[in-house]
Design a protein around this motif. Structure first.
Motif, PDB file in Angstrom:
ATOM      1  N   TYR A  14      76.360  21.928  74.231  1.00  0.00           N
ATOM      2  CA  TYR A  14      76.176  23.258  74.805  1.00  0.00           C
ATOM      3  C   TYR A  14      77.399  24.087  74.444  1.00  0.00           C
ATOM      4  N   GLY A  15      77.212  25.099  73.607  1.00  0.00           N
ATOM      5  CA  GLY A  15      78.313  25.956  73.172  1.00  0.00           C
ATOM      6  C   GLY A  15      78.599  27.045  74.181  1.00  0.00           C
ATOM      7  N   PHE A  16      79.813  27.533  74.172  1.00  0.00           N
ATOM      8  CA  PHE A  16      80.201  28.612  75.077  1.00  0.00           C
ATOM      9  C   PHE A  16      79.338  29.844  74.831  1.00  0.00           C
ATOM     10  N   PRO A  17      78.759  30.426  75.892  1.00  0.00           N
ATOM     11  CA  PRO A  17      77.984  31.643  75.692  1.00  0.00           C
ATOM     12  C   PRO A  17      78.874  32.863  75.424  1.00  0.00           C
ATOM     13  N   GLU A  18      80.134  32.815  75.863  1.00  0.00           N
ATOM     14  CA  GLU A  18      81.041  33.945  75.651  1.00  0.00           C
ATOM     15  C   GLU A  18      81.528  33.955  74.208  1.00  0.00           C
ATOM     16  N   ILE A  43      72.565  17.858  68.750  1.00  0.00           N
ATOM     17  CA  ILE A  43      71.409  18.719  69.018  1.00  0.00           C
ATOM     18  C   ILE A  43      71.614  19.506  70.302  1.00  0.00           C
ATOM     19  N   ARG A  44      71.113  20.698  70.307  1.00  0.00           N
ATOM     20  CA  ARG A  44      70.824  21.528  71.465  1.00  0.00           C
ATOM     21  C   ARG A  44      71.305  22.949  71.298  1.00  0.00           C
ATOM     22  N   ASP A  45      71.930  23.497  72.329  1.00  0.00           N
ATOM     23  CA  ASP A  45      72.234  24.922  72.400  1.00  0.00           C
ATOM     24  C   ASP A  45      73.649  25.201  71.909  1.00  0.00           C
ATOM     25  N   LYS A  87      60.383  29.937  65.350  1.00  0.00           N
ATOM     26  CA  LYS A  87      61.671  30.151  64.675  1.00  0.00           C
ATOM     27  C   LYS A  87      62.784  30.467  65.664  1.00  0.00           C
ATOM     28  N   PHE A  88      62.466  31.166  66.738  1.00  0.00           N
ATOM     29  CA  PHE A  88      63.476  31.580  67.709  1.00  0.00           C
ATOM     30  C   PHE A  88      63.385  30.703  68.953  1.00  0.00           C
ATOM     31  N   THR A  89      64.522  30.187  69.395  1.00  0.00           N
ATOM     32  CA  THR A  89      64.525  29.233  70.506  1.00  0.00           C
ATOM     33  C   THR A  89      65.007  29.833  71.820  1.00  0.00           C
ATOM     34  N   TRP A  90      65.467  31.077  71.781  1.00  0.00           N
ATOM     35  CA  TRP A  90      65.952  31.760  72.983  1.00  0.00           C
ATOM     36  C   TRP A  90      65.476  33.195  72.951  1.00  0.00           C
ATOM     37  N   ASP A 105      69.364  27.224  69.359  1.00  0.00           N
ATOM     38  CA  ASP A 105      69.235  25.769  69.512  1.00  0.00           C
ATOM     39  C   ASP A 105      68.852  25.171  68.165  1.00  0.00           C
ATOM     40  N   ARG A 106      69.444  24.025  67.849  1.00  0.00           N
ATOM     41  CA  ARG A 106      69.179  23.404  66.552  1.00  0.00           C
ATOM     42  C   ARG A 106      69.632  21.956  66.569  1.00  0.00           C
ATOM     43  N   GLY A 107      69.267  21.266  65.503  1.00  0.00           N
ATOM     44  CA  GLY A 107      69.739  19.914  65.265  1.00  0.00           C
ATOM     45  C   GLY A 107      70.566  19.891  63.990  1.00  0.00           C
TER      46      GLY A 107
END
Length: 156
Positions: A14-18, A43-45, A87-90, A105-107
């Motif tokens: 999970y990456g920083f949203p800021e 994998i993930r966000d 194609k878009f995950t968010w 989001d990706r792997g």
């Protein structure tokens, strides 16, 4: 078949949203890449995009952020696993003039991991009550990997 694959590493991320903390997230990815030598799948966000076409609506994503994330994945030896599905995950503000969709989001995986699982694919599932669509890692297109009676398809 897969019982001879050996050890590998999975990281749910999970990456920083800021935006101001993205370089900190990239440093952490680089450190994770250095700390372990096993074949790696992450994998993930990521809360990051690699190209401008991974966003629809809103302002253009800053080039420095696109380049920073892309350069970090290359430095870590990570390849995008691609995906099937949306194609878009968010998304935000669906159905309004401010509607924004992004592929956050990706792997990603090292080439060593990819050689262990050449048939692996990420599936983006359309049904979700979250603002993110769930991802599912399928290691084998034809048969799920089973270890100690657990299905090892990893869904996030």
């Amino acid at each position: 078949m897969h019982d001879q694959v050996g050890r590998w590493r999975y990281t749910g991320y999970y990456g920083f949203p800021e935006r101001s903390k993205r370089s900190e997230a990239w440093r952490m990815l680089k450190q994770l890449a250095i700390d372990f030598v096993l074949p790696w799948c992450i994998i993930r966000d990521f809360n990051d995009m690699m190209t401008e076409d991974e966003k629809k609506g809103g302002r253009c994503h800053p080039r420095a952020l696109l380049n920073g994330f892309s350069e970090t994945t290359m430095e870590c030896g990570l390849l995008d696993l691609g995906f099937t599905g949306d194609k878009f995950t968010w998304e935000r503000c669906r159905g309004t003039e401010r509607w924004i969709s992004e592929r956050l989001d990706r792997g990603l995986a090292t080439s060593e991991w990819r050689s262990l699982f050449p048939e692996a694919e990420i599936k983006v599932h359309a049904l979700s009550t979250s603002d993110h669509l769930p991802l599912c890692l399928q290691l084998d297109k034809f048969m799920p990997l089973r270890v100690k009676d657990f299905d090892l398809r990893i869904c996030g």
